[in-house]
Design an enzyme around this catalytic site. Sequence first.
Site, PDB file in Angstrom:
ATOM      1  N   ASP A   1       0.869  -1.172   0.000  1.00 29.25           N
ATOM      2  CA  ASP A   1       0.000   0.000   0.000  1.00 29.25           C
ATOM      3  C   ASP A   1       0.906   1.223   0.000  1.00 29.25           C
ATOM      4  O   ASP A   1       1.667   1.442   0.957  1.00 29.25           O
ATOM      5  CB  ASP A   1      -0.897   0.020   1.236  1.00 29.25           C
ATOM      6  CG  ASP A   1      -1.933  -1.094   1.223  1.00 29.25           C
ATOM      7  OD1 ASP A   1      -2.275  -1.552   0.125  1.00 29.25           O
ATOM      8  OD2 ASP A   1      -2.382  -1.499   2.303  1.00 29.25           O
TER       9      ASP A   1
ATOM     10  N   ASP B   1     -13.643  -3.565  -1.629  1.00 28.94           N
ATOM     11  CA  ASP B   1     -13.530  -3.253  -0.207  1.00 28.94           C
ATOM     12  C   ASP B   1     -14.937  -3.233   0.377  1.00 28.94           C
ATOM     13  O   ASP B   1     -15.818  -2.529  -0.130  1.00 28.94           O
ATOM     14  CB  ASP B   1     -12.876  -1.884   0.001  1.00 28.94           C
ATOM     15  CG  ASP B   1     -11.502  -1.792  -0.636  1.00 28.94           C
ATOM     16  OD1 ASP B   1     -10.809  -2.824  -0.685  1.00 28.94           O
ATOM     17  OD2 ASP B   1     -11.125  -0.688  -1.081  1.00 28.94           O
TER      18      ASP B   1
END
Length: 496
Positions: free
Chosen positions: A255, A374
């Site tokens: 990330d 998500d």
Amino acid sequence: MTQLIPAIDLIDGQCVRLSKGDYNQKVVYSSCPRQVAQCFVSAGYRRVHVVDLDGARLGHVVNTEALKAICGIEGIEVDFGGGIRTDDDMQTAFECGVRWVTVGSTAVTEPELFRRWIARYGAGRFILGADVKDGCIAIKGWKEDSGLSLSAFLQTYRALGITKVLCTNIQRDGMMQGPDTDLYRQILDQFPDMELIASGGVSSMADIARLTKARVPAVVVGKAIYEGSISVPGLLLSGQQCSSSLAKRIIPCLDVKDGQTVKGTHFKHLREAGDPVALGKAYSEAGADELVFLDITATHEGRKTFTQVVSRVAEELSIPFTVGGGISELADVERLLTAGADKVSVNSAALRRPELISQIARRFGSQVVVCAIDAREVAPGEWRCYVNGGRVPTEHDLFEWAREAADRGTGEILFTSMDHDGTQRGYANEALARLSDELPIPVIASGGAGTMKDFLDAFTLGKADAALAASVFHFGQIAIPALKQYLYESGVNVRR
């Protein structure tokens, strides 16, 4: 982008692969080559390369029934080679329905016969098979050195109108050690008008990106597909080196924010974890199966993913590389694939404009597109999708959206449970199992890894095809070689 052409090699009517052309190093991947070919067509491929290995060894076409079955699939084009030595062999191949015939050994040993075929059927129906070892052409199933140089071989038949050449470095074939780009550059420099098809050594989409940079128009890929290094949705195989499903994958995730790897909890409270280039290299060397790079604030900040960072990471990798963040149009995908990505991950833009998935799949193939989702559990068994890096809720149901994404052509689903993210308390295994049961494509688990048993549970209870994690790898809690050994000893099929 270099066109990927899946290979189907036939022995005794079965789909197999050899290593360096050695018939003693045979792996059977499927007893139904037609089913394998149908999977390729369903995944968006329209051309396959079929080789009759029995024919190459025995000197006449053998696997005609399997060839007819493959050619009979609607929407497929077949180029075929192996064992074509006589007029009858050639006639048989065309009667089975092949689009092109690849001629190698016969073009060396019986040039007058090949010239007669060219005159009869036309040069456009043939592909010149150039199997190369140490700069010379190998013949008769790669068992003999002809003593003829590659350059002289190509010059002879280019003068007769042959424009297509399939060049295989037989020392790399089936070894998954990377393609011989130097060889292909030499061919293209000397014969710029030839339609070159590369073959041998491809191990990942990163290798295909390297061929693209070398201006290679097309590449035949076999073992990398059958071993799962290049994903083809819906392709299920069995064989002496395969279990009931493909090997489970371990995927570290980078990330990235402002050029640095970060990690938080529930998508918040970020802390730095290191340089993405150094981490990517370390994970590749440690035995990770793939790497995911997510520019986590690209969509929220309205900008594109850091292409330069992607290029730097890709240069250090020898494993498949997925990049996501800020991808909203085909030009973004083209840019990232050129930079070295093997796949792209789409999330917010796909939810807002689902046809983006279909466009990417049609243009680049389903194997290139990963749909990242998500989601939070808002009630028992009820999950809602979020966009903009988990900042904005939507009305989309996780399972309905995953099914739509699969129907539109995505190659994989990357499901992150926002409730579990960064907690190190295990994956959302019930939701994972439901996704795995309902979808015809691989599912990647994300969010919650804290122990080796969490990975085991994701593969057994959650039925996931791959498990993605960040913190436990970045901060040294779990080493990938130790994790794979643990999974192997627990009965999970992993690459080691």
